[in-house]
Motif scaffolding. Sequence first.
Motif, PDB file in Angstrom:
ATOM      1  N   LEU A 206      28.451  -1.837 -16.637  1.00 22.66           N
ATOM      2  CA  LEU A 206      28.284  -2.506 -17.925  1.00 22.66           C
ATOM      3  C   LEU A 206      27.877  -1.511 -19.008  1.00 22.66           C
ATOM      4  CD1 LEU A 206      26.449  -5.815 -16.930  1.00 22.66           C
ATOM      5  CD2 LEU A 206      28.870  -5.457 -17.383  1.00 22.66           C
ATOM      6  N   LYS A 207      28.268  -1.792 -20.226  1.00 30.62           N
ATOM      7  CA  LYS A 207      27.914  -0.952 -21.369  1.00 30.62           C
ATOM      8  C   LYS A 207      26.522  -1.325 -21.871  1.00 30.62           C
ATOM      9  CE  LYS A 207      32.705  -0.313 -22.801  1.00 30.62           C
ATOM     10  NZ  LYS A 207      33.710  -0.524 -23.880  1.00 30.62           N
ATOM     11  N   PRO A 208      25.870  -0.403 -22.626  1.00 27.78           N
ATOM     12  CA  PRO A 208      24.474  -0.641 -23.056  1.00 27.78           C
ATOM     13  C   PRO A 208      24.237  -1.979 -23.746  1.00 27.78           C
ATOM     14  CG  PRO A 208      25.096   1.621 -23.520  1.00 27.78           C
ATOM     15  CD  PRO A 208      26.341   0.940 -23.022  1.00 27.78           C
ATOM     16  N   ASN A 209      25.096  -2.363 -24.703  1.00 26.93           N
ATOM     17  CA  ASN A 209      24.890  -3.638 -25.407  1.00 26.93           C
ATOM     18  C   ASN A 209      25.073  -4.833 -24.478  1.00 26.93           C
ATOM     19  OD1 ASN A 209      24.288  -2.428 -27.817  1.00 26.93           O
ATOM     20  ND2 ASN A 209      26.323  -2.674 -28.704  1.00 26.93           N
ATOM     21  N   GLU A 210      26.008  -4.712 -23.543  1.00 28.87           N
ATOM     22  CA  GLU A 210      26.224  -5.783 -22.564  1.00 28.87           C
ATOM     23  C   GLU A 210      25.010  -5.900 -21.644  1.00 28.87           C
ATOM     24  OE1 GLU A 210      31.055  -4.946 -22.388  1.00 28.87           O
ATOM     25  OE2 GLU A 210      29.769  -4.383 -20.719  1.00 28.87           O
ATOM     26  N   ILE A 211      24.484  -4.753 -21.261  1.00 28.90           N
ATOM     27  CA  ILE A 211      23.283  -4.730 -20.408  1.00 28.90           C
ATOM     28  C   ILE A 211      22.115  -5.400 -21.123  1.00 28.90           C
ATOM     29  CG2 ILE A 211      21.550  -3.223 -19.363  1.00 28.90           C
ATOM     30  CD1 ILE A 211      23.793  -1.215 -18.813  1.00 28.90           C
ATOM     31  N   SER A 212      21.958  -5.086 -22.410  1.00 30.37           N
ATOM     32  CA  SER A 212      20.833  -5.631 -23.164  1.00 30.37           C
ATOM     33  C   SER A 212      20.912  -7.159 -23.249  1.00 30.37           C
ATOM     34  CB  SER A 212      20.809  -5.026 -24.569  1.00 30.37           C
ATOM     35  OG  SER A 212      19.665  -5.444 -25.264  1.00 30.37           O
ATOM     36  N   VAL A 213      22.101  -7.685 -23.556  1.00 31.52           N
ATOM     37  CA  VAL A 213      22.282  -9.142 -23.642  1.00 31.52           C
ATOM     38  C   VAL A 213      21.997  -9.787 -22.290  1.00 31.52           C
ATOM     39  CG1 VAL A 213      23.986 -10.981 -23.945  1.00 31.52           C
ATOM     40  CG2 VAL A 213      23.911  -9.082 -25.559  1.00 31.52           C
ATOM     41  N   LEU A 214      22.580  -9.234 -21.230  1.00 30.55           N
ATOM     42  CA  LEU A 214      22.423  -9.823 -19.905  1.00 30.55           C
ATOM     43  C   LEU A 214      20.976  -9.743 -19.432  1.00 30.55           C
ATOM     44  CD1 LEU A 214      24.285 -11.244 -17.933  1.00 30.55           C
ATOM     45  CD2 LEU A 214      24.659  -9.064 -16.772  1.00 30.55           C
ATOM     46  N   ALA A 215      20.296  -8.643 -19.736  1.00 31.60           N
ATOM     47  CA  ALA A 215      18.899  -8.485 -19.329  1.00 31.60           C
ATOM     48  C   ALA A 215      18.013  -9.539 -19.994  1.00 31.60           C
ATOM     49  CB  ALA A 215      18.404  -7.082 -19.673  1.00 31.60           C
ATOM     50  N   HIS A 216      18.284  -9.849 -21.258  1.00 27.16           N
ATOM     51  CA  HIS A 216      17.502 -10.883 -21.940  1.00 27.16           C
ATOM     52  C   HIS A 216      17.768 -12.263 -21.332  1.00 27.16           C
ATOM     53  CE1 HIS A 216      16.653  -7.845 -25.005  1.00 27.16           C
ATOM     54  NE2 HIS A 216      15.722  -8.667 -25.466  1.00 27.16           N
ATOM     55  N   LEU A 217      19.013 -12.515 -20.951  1.00 28.97           N
ATOM     56  CA  LEU A 217      19.335 -13.795 -20.312  1.00 28.97           C
ATOM     57  C   LEU A 217      18.640 -13.906 -18.952  1.00 28.97           C
ATOM     58  CD1 LEU A 217      23.153 -14.111 -21.117  1.00 28.97           C
ATOM     59  CD2 LEU A 217      21.277 -15.391 -22.160  1.00 28.97           C
ATOM     60  N   TYR A 218      18.637 -12.805 -18.194  1.00 35.32           N
ATOM     61  CA  TYR A 218      17.980 -12.798 -16.885  1.00 35.32           C
ATOM     62  C   TYR A 218      16.472 -13.007 -17.037  1.00 35.32           C
ATOM     63  CZ  TYR A 218      21.698 -11.636 -13.589  1.00 35.32           C
ATOM     64  OH  TYR A 218      22.797 -11.691 -12.765  1.00 35.32           O
ATOM     65  N   ASP A 219      15.908 -12.366 -18.061  1.00 40.63           N
ATOM     66  CA  ASP A 219      14.470 -12.494 -18.277  1.00 40.63           C
ATOM     67  C   ASP A 219      14.103 -13.955 -18.576  1.00 40.63           C
ATOM     68  OD1 ASP A 219      11.800 -11.336 -18.704  1.00 40.63           O
ATOM     69  OD2 ASP A 219      12.118 -11.923 -20.790  1.00 40.63           O
ATOM     70  N   ARG A 220      14.923 -14.618 -19.381  1.00 42.11           N
ATOM     71  CA  ARG A 220      14.639 -16.016 -19.688  1.00 42.11           C
ATOM     72  C   ARG A 220      14.898 -16.922 -18.489  1.00 42.11           C
ATOM     73  NH1 ARG A 220      15.641 -18.547 -25.534  1.00 42.11           N
ATOM     74  NH2 ARG A 220      14.005 -16.994 -25.854  1.00 42.11           N
ATOM     75  N   MET A 221      15.828 -16.520 -17.630  1.00 41.69           N
ATOM     76  CA  MET A 221      16.096 -17.324 -16.433  1.00 41.69           C
ATOM     77  C   MET A 221      14.850 -17.418 -15.553  1.00 41.69           C
ATOM     78  SD  MET A 221      18.137 -19.208 -14.707  1.00 41.69           S
ATOM     79  CE  MET A 221      19.899 -18.952 -14.973  1.00 41.69           C
TER      80      MET A 221
END
Length: 315
Positions: free
Chosen positions: A17-32
């Motif tokens: 994954l690219k940095p911006n994709e990682i950042s979005v997904l990491a925030h979604l995982y954190d909220r999960m």
Amino acid sequence: MNNQFIKLYTEFEEKGLKPNEISVLAHLYDRMNLSVNNRNFYDRKHNGYYVIYTREELSAQINLNVSTITRIIKKLVSAGWIMVKKQFNAPNRFFLPHFVLPKSHKTKNAPTEIAKCNSIQTDFNQTNNLHDNTVNTDVSVETEPVVDHAQQWAEATKQKVGLTFSSIQAIQKFCKNNVEKCKQVVRLILNARNSVAKANRLVKQPVAQFESNQNIINGLAQQLEHIFSYAVKLPQSNYAGYVTNALKAYFTSAFGLETKPVVVKPTVKATKFNDGKKHIHEELPEWAKDGYKFKADTNVDMNKKAKLEAMLANM
């Protein structure tokens, strides 16, 4: 960045994954992680936990514009990292097929289907194939395209109101792509325009329309940016009045209604006195003198007066 984010970033990087994709997904995982501790965020129909995270929130958190967030989400959906369930008149629900439930997650008091969800989660590190169907096999979430509400609003506003895209972009920048706040600002603009037009009997006239007045087409966006540069410094409860009054002054000018000050020129008279020399005497016209009282002309052509009143009524 905490250890949880570092671990997620490392795992996502390994998956390409690219940095911006990682950042979005990491925030979604954190909220999960918050969702799994709250039964209100469990979808019984699709047998899985979900996340609610608006594009505007992600945009503010990650410092990317909303359109970029939309593109990233579409790519993650296409790659199978995210599944989207659209809600009628409510935010979208994001399901994360590769999210691993924490080992400490308790199922003692949870519904049967939640316990079942625990049992079918596959460890992220063991999921070599991104599209492995062993992850949440009971979750059949219909993937639907992410709707860019900000873009929809912009296009509808241009079509219905007649604002240029440059003016709309100035509004979106001021409102940080918050659609509801954008709508409120457009109402302020319309109220200011309508107030000036009504006071000068220009309602529905071409000069008062956004799409037909060249002064507005060429200058409104720049004027909005100027007004907003001051409005951002005001309390949220006070900016509406300032924006409205500033726009009234702008529309007065854009409609060509600015009144020029009357220059009073005195009458110059030359008078000869006994010494034989000319003396210049300046005298103001009667209407400019102190104490002047207006007297209506009694010699009025009633036919012309009637025609003039009829013409004004038609306007």
